[in-house]
Design an enzyme around this catalytic site. Structure first.
Site, short mmCIF file in Angstrom:
data_model
loop_
_atom_site.label_atom_id
_atom_site.label_comp_id
_atom_site.label_asym_id
_atom_site.label_seq_id
_atom_site.Cartn_x
_atom_site.Cartn_y
_atom_site.Cartn_z
N TYR A 146 -14.31 -12.80 0.75
CA TYR A 146 -15.10 -11.62 0.34
C TYR A 146 -16.38 -12.04 -0.37
O TYR A 146 -17.45 -11.45 -0.16
CB TYR A 146 -14.27 -10.69 -0.55
CG TYR A 146 -13.26 -9.87 0.23
CD1 TYR A 146 -13.67 -8.85 1.08
CD2 TYR A 146 -11.90 -10.13 0.14
CE1 TYR A 146 -12.76 -8.11 1.81
CE2 TYR A 146 -10.97 -9.40 0.87
CZ TYR A 146 -11.41 -8.38 1.71
OH TYR A 146 -10.51 -7.66 2.43
N ARG A 193 -3.87 6.48 0.41
CA ARG A 193 -4.32 7.74 1.01
C ARG A 193 -3.29 8.44 1.87
O ARG A 193 -3.46 9.60 2.22
CB ARG A 193 -5.61 7.50 1.79
CG ARG A 193 -6.81 7.33 0.88
CD ARG A 193 -8.02 6.87 1.64
NE ARG A 193 -7.72 5.61 2.29
CZ ARG A 193 -8.65 4.78 2.76
NH1 ARG A 193 -9.91 5.08 2.68
NH2 ARG A 193 -8.28 3.65 3.33
N ASP A 219 -6.38 -3.94 -7.59
CA ASP A 219 -6.90 -4.48 -6.34
C ASP A 219 -7.12 -5.97 -6.53
O ASP A 219 -7.30 -6.44 -7.66
CB ASP A 219 -8.21 -3.80 -5.94
CG ASP A 219 -8.56 -4.08 -4.48
OD1 ASP A 219 -8.09 -3.36 -3.60
OD2 ASP A 219 -9.27 -5.07 -4.22
N ARG A 241 -6.92 10.96 -6.93
CA ARG A 241 -8.05 10.04 -6.79
C ARG A 241 -9.34 10.77 -6.45
O ARG A 241 -10.42 10.32 -6.82
CB ARG A 241 -7.74 9.00 -5.68
CG ARG A 241 -6.79 7.91 -6.11
CD ARG A 241 -7.54 6.72 -6.72
NE ARG A 241 -8.36 6.05 -5.73
CZ ARG A 241 -9.66 6.16 -5.62
NH1 ARG A 241 -10.33 6.91 -6.45
NH2 ARG A 241 -10.31 5.51 -4.70
N ARG A 264 0.82 -1.22 0.00
CA ARG A 264 0.00 0.00 0.00
C ARG A 264 0.85 1.26 0.00
O ARG A 264 0.49 2.26 0.64
CB ARG A 264 -0.93 0.05 1.22
CG ARG A 264 -2.11 -0.87 1.15
CD ARG A 264 -3.19 -0.31 0.24
NE ARG A 264 -4.12 -1.38 -0.12
CZ ARG A 264 -5.16 -1.72 0.62
NH1 ARG A 264 -5.44 -1.07 1.71
NH2 ARG A 264 -5.93 -2.70 0.25
O1 CP3 Z 1 0.41 0.36 -3.30
C1 CP3 Z 1 -0.40 -0.58 -3.33
O2 CP3 Z 1 -0.26 -1.61 -2.64
C2 CP3 Z 1 -1.59 -0.38 -4.23
C3 CP3 Z 1 -2.20 -1.55 -4.89
C4 CP3 Z 1 -3.17 -2.35 -4.03
C5 CP3 Z 1 -4.50 -1.95 -3.65
N1 CP3 Z 1 -5.11 -3.02 -3.07
C6 CP3 Z 1 -5.13 -0.64 -3.90
C7 CP3 Z 1 -6.18 -0.19 -2.94
C8 CP3 Z 1 -2.99 -3.65 -3.56
C9 CP3 Z 1 -1.74 -4.51 -3.65
C10 CP3 Z 1 -4.22 -4.07 -2.98
C11 CP3 Z 1 -4.44 -5.42 -2.47
C12 CP3 Z 1 -5.60 -5.70 -1.61
N2 CP3 Z 1 -6.88 -5.24 -1.71
C13 CP3 Z 1 -5.59 -6.63 -0.54
C14 CP3 Z 1 -4.36 -7.43 -0.12
C15 CP3 Z 1 -3.43 -6.56 0.65
C16 CP3 Z 1 -3.80 -6.36 2.08
O3 CP3 Z 1 -3.97 -5.18 2.45
O4 CP3 Z 1 -3.90 -7.32 2.82
C17 CP3 Z 1 -6.86 -6.67 0.03
C18 CP3 Z 1 -7.29 -7.51 1.22
C19 CP3 Z 1 -7.69 -5.79 -0.73
C20 CP3 Z 1 -9.14 -5.50 -0.55
C21 CP3 Z 1 -9.31 -4.06 -0.23
N3 CP3 Z 1 -9.36 -3.06 -1.19
C22 CP3 Z 1 -9.34 -3.45 1.04
C23 CP3 Z 1 -9.30 -4.18 2.36
C24 CP3 Z 1 -9.40 -2.06 0.83
C25 CP3 Z 1 -9.33 -0.96 1.88
C26 CP3 Z 1 -10.57 -0.23 2.16
C27 CP3 Z 1 -10.20 1.15 2.69
O5 CP3 Z 1 -10.67 2.13 2.07
O6 CP3 Z 1 -9.49 1.27 3.68
C28 CP3 Z 1 -9.43 -1.84 -0.57
C29 CP3 Z 1 -9.42 -0.53 -1.26
C30 CP3 Z 1 -8.09 -0.12 -1.78
N4 CP3 Z 1 -7.34 -0.86 -2.64
C31 CP3 Z 1 -7.41 1.11 -1.50
C32 CP3 Z 1 -6.20 1.06 -2.24
C33 CP3 Z 1 -5.15 2.12 -2.34
C34 CP3 Z 1 -7.89 2.25 -0.60
C35 CP3 Z 1 -9.14 2.90 -1.10
C36 CP3 Z 1 -9.03 4.02 -2.10
O7 CP3 Z 1 -7.97 4.69 -2.27
O8 CP3 Z 1 -10.06 4.30 -2.73
#
Ligand code: CP3
Length: 338
Positions: A145, A25, A70, A34, A21
């Site tokens: 999920y 944010r 994602d 974004r 990540r």
């Molecule tokens: O730099 C990076 O790692 C970006 C790429 C990335 C994202 N998601 C972008 C994202 C990666 C590698 C992921 C993987 C991901 N997504 C996982 C495995 C990694 C982990 O954290 O264990 C999981 C479980 C997800 C599912 C998911 N998507 C979650 C739990 C969330 C967070 C919800 C939140 O808003 O806190 C997301 C949304 C998400 N995916 C965000 C990002 C940058 C944040 C929301 C946004 O910016 O709109």
């Protein structure tokens, strides 16, 4: 390329570092680009996904980029109506319940179903001077999920289904493994130099559960990548009791969270496997001297490892000050330069 060398347990000029990540944010430039749009739209727009991938690489000088996407994107690609809600994560209504829901998953055709993601990877491969990490969600984590319909604390419905209906579980996870493998092979074809399989929530499983209901499917994916020759990183949270099994599933690198010391983790995964981790992301919200001491501790623990990729034990928290992460990158590079 110190990142790829460390993944292969080869000597490095200095310890490579990147952050799960790292795009997100915590970065003002991320929030500016974004705004409050849908993350899935950003993933579907290569110019934006390229820029979001590059932002942390430019800012921090990390040793690897991770594709901005994602874990649910391939599922959306095959037509599952998942939304990703800000602050919450992936949600699905109605969730998967019985065998009829298997019809909601068809095989992935990467070139069409993931066209924008692959275009993003191709553009990045031409622009980056560090390796690009492609990634996918492991079947257990993705299935959770689909079955819970959103994030979960105890994975009750998922576990109830795997134990009560092993045949359905097997069919679901086989389909998810095929989707993940096709995703990763296509990402490597488009220029990814390493892959990470995220089984983020596998730590909720007992060893017998992991052996029976998760490992076989993760192994299908990791074994299915052997011939492409890129390092395979296998990561989960709270997996201290599973690390040997996660290594056996076919990883070159195992991701470690902050609950297990790196020497203990190394003993558990066995010889010839590199470790990635394991600074506690929560500590990055503490004052700089605390972060510095904790970073030095990880480096000291990593001294005897065959290969070490510095990372956090899980993703960067949104409230993290980017200046703190910059100090971590610089310290890792300075302290380990040979
Ligand atoms: O730099 C990076 O790692 C970006 C790429 C990335 C994202 N998601 C972008 C994202 C990666 C590698 C992921 C993987 C991901 N997504 C996982 C495995 C990694 C982990 O954290 O264990 C999981 C479980 C997800 C599912 C998911 N998507 C979650 C739990 C969330 C967070 C919800 C939140 O808003 O806190 C997301 C949304 C998400 N995916 C965000 C990002 C940058 C944040 C929301 C946004 O910016 O709109």
């Amino acid at each position: 390329m110190s990142f790829l060398q460390a993944c292969r347990c080869e000597p490095v000029e200095r310890t490579p570092v990147w952050f799960m990540r790292q795009a997100g944010r915590s970065l003002p430039e991320y929030r500016a680009l974004r705004r409050d749009g849908d993350i899935l739209d950003a993933v579907r727009t290569p110019e934006i996904a390229v820029e979001l991938t590059l932002q942390p690489v430019r800012r921090y000088g990390v040793d690897a980029a991770i594709l901005f996407s994602d874990i649910v994107v391939p599922l959306v690609g095959v037509g599952v109506d998942i939304k990703v809600l800000p602050g919450r994560g992936p949600v699905l209504d109605p969730p998967f319940r019985d065998a009829s829901d298997l019809d909601r998953l068809r095989p992935l055709e990467p070139e069409s179903d993931l066209a924008p993601v692959l275009e993003t990877a191709r553009l990045l491969a031409g622009e980056l001077d560090v390796p690009l990490i492609g990634f996918a969600g492991a079947p257990f984590t993705l299935a959770s999920y689909l079955i819970e319909g959103g994030p979960s604390r105890n994975f009750a419905r998922t576990k109830a289904l795997m134990h009560a209906e092993p045949t359905l579980w097997h069919r679901l996870c086989s389909a998810l493994a095929d989707i993940a493998l096709a995703t990763l092979r296509a990402e490597v074809g488009a220029g990814a130099g390493a892959v990470q399989l995220f089984d983020s929530w596998a730590g909720s499983l007992s060893r017998p559960e992991y052996l029976r209901y998760a490992l076989p499917y993760s192994r299908t994916i990791l074994d299915g990548l052997r011939d492409v020759g890129v390092p395979r990183i296998h990561f989960g949270v709270g997996t201290g009791e599973l690390l040997d099994l996660m290594a056996q599933a076919g990883a070159d690198v195992v991701g470690i969270d902050w609950r297990v010391s790196l020497p203990d983790a190394s003993a558990r995964v066995g010889e010839g496997i590199a470790l990635q981790g394991n600074l506690d992301p929560a500590l990055c919200l503490a004052p700089p001297e605390v972060v510095e001491a904790a970073t030095r501790e990880v480096l000291a623990e990593a001294k005897t490892l065959p290969g070490h990729v510095f990372n956090l034990g899980h993703g960067v928290l949104p409230d993290t000050d980017p200046g703190v992460l910059q100090a971590v990158v610089d310290l890792v590079h300075e302290e380990t330069a040979r």
